[in-house]
Design an enzyme around this catalytic site. Sequence first.
Site, PDB file in Angstrom:
ATOM      1  N   ILE A   1      81.445  87.560 -22.482  1.00 58.53           N
ATOM      2  CA  ILE A   1      80.280  86.993 -23.177  1.00 58.53           C
ATOM      3  C   ILE A   1      79.493  88.092 -23.888  1.00 58.53           C
ATOM      4  CG2 ILE A   1      78.028  85.903 -22.791  1.00 58.53           C
ATOM      5  CD1 ILE A   1      79.351  84.255 -20.540  1.00 58.53           C
TER       6      ILE A   1
ATOM      7  N   ALA B   1      75.010  92.277 -18.426  1.00 56.89           N
ATOM      8  CA  ALA B   1      75.859  92.908 -17.399  1.00 56.89           C
ATOM      9  C   ALA B   1      75.690  92.190 -16.067  1.00 56.89           C
ATOM     10  CB  ALA B   1      75.495  94.380 -17.251  1.00 56.89           C
TER      11      ALA B   1
ATOM     12  N   ILE C   1      78.008  91.053 -12.163  1.00 59.01           N
ATOM     13  CA  ILE C   1      79.240  91.091 -11.371  1.00 59.01           C
ATOM     14  C   ILE C   1      79.233  89.956 -10.349  1.00 59.01           C
ATOM     15  CG2 ILE C   1      79.544  93.583 -11.584  1.00 59.01           C
ATOM     16  CD1 ILE C   1      78.453  93.829  -8.685  1.00 59.01           C
TER      17      ILE C   1
ATOM     18  N   TYR D   1      75.331  85.865  -5.790  1.00 62.00           N
ATOM     19  CA  TYR D   1      75.300  85.728  -7.261  1.00 62.00           C
ATOM     20  C   TYR D   1      74.270  84.667  -7.688  1.00 62.00           C
ATOM     21  CZ  TYR D   1      77.349  84.904 -11.961  1.00 62.00           C
ATOM     22  OH  TYR D   1      77.569  84.759 -13.312  1.00 62.00           O
TER      23      TYR D   1
ATOM     24  N   LYS E   1      70.925  84.988 -10.097  1.00 65.49           N
ATOM     25  CA  LYS E   1      70.789  84.243 -11.355  1.00 65.49           C
ATOM     26  C   LYS E   1      69.557  83.329 -11.319  1.00 65.49           C
ATOM     27  CE  LYS E   1      74.330  86.120 -13.360  1.00 65.49           C
ATOM     28  NZ  LYS E   1      74.136  87.030 -14.502  1.00 65.49           N
TER      29      LYS E   1
ATOM     30  N   TYR F   1      80.921  77.651 -16.772  1.00 65.85           N
ATOM     31  CA  TYR F   1      82.181  78.389 -16.610  1.00 65.85           C
ATOM     32  C   TYR F   1      82.760  78.681 -17.995  1.00 65.85           C
ATOM     33  CZ  TYR F   1      82.076  77.929 -11.575  1.00 65.85           C
ATOM     34  OH  TYR F   1      81.727  78.061 -10.258  1.00 65.85           O
TER      35      TYR F   1
END
Length: 239
Positions: free
Chosen positions: A13, A82, A84, A146, A150, A178
């Site tokens: 992205i 950025a 992960i 994660y 977010k 996704y």
Amino acid sequence: MRVALVTGGTCGIGAATAEALQAAGYRVAANFVSHAEAAQAFAARTGIPTFGWNVADFDACRAGVARVEAELGPIDVLVNNAGITRDAMLHKMSIAQWREVLEVNLGGCFNMCHAAIGGMRERRFGRIVNMGSVNGQSGQAGQANYAATKAGLVGFTKSLALEGASHNITANVVAPGYTDTAMVGAVAPEVMARILATIPAGRLATPAEIARGVVFLVADESGFVNGITLPINGGKYMA
Ligand code: CAA
């Protein structure tokens, strides 16, 4: 010409966003942390200069922003892309998996905004987009770390939106669903098949479809759009 910096900007992205901003007339810098060869290939293909540092490192972010500004000019647009994953069910998640994801996804956003915001305030212009996720909105089994980052980015961004508004600095979140990237490609095929069945569009997003939202939010003309979360998820989750 406005200057834009995209973190994690040489693949997925981030790369699509860097290229979309370039096409929209921005002078773009792309940050990366590893895979120097891939970053070099990206720079050769696009002409977008790449800069290596780890967004989880506070001092490296300050030095990185200074390098970009010395080469390209003051940063008007910051896209904190950025991120992960270290997926595991909570009962199997290590403290290292928890901390790593927090330090990169949430800490990295703090570090980068902290490094860039002073100049934006002085120049009384800035556009910040932080990359969220549908899973920060809906939750996702296997992603407590994660999803927490977010969702955390949303509160962070709303606070920044309030702080920056009087200085013509906006801060918004794009929350992709996704998307066809290496990150999603790493999910086991049988797990992915179950997830695909929950996406009304019946397919993954393309990185370019996510980048389109970023380009909208960072435009000079989008100055009254502040503190929002823009979902781009094919209808998977409607807040
Ligand atoms: N909802 C509820 N329960 C679930 C579940 C789900 N979606 N998925 C798995 N489980 C359950 C399983 O049924 C199983 O239960 P039992 O032990 O009672 O049988 C248990 O969780 C363990 O499941 P697994 O055997 O799959 O466990 P594992 O340790 O082998 O794998 C995992 C766990 C790595 C988290 C794996 O399930 C996985 O990869 N899940 C997908 C996570 C995901 O969506 N990641 C997104 C990556 S892309 C991204 O993050 C980009 C973005 O922003 C969208």
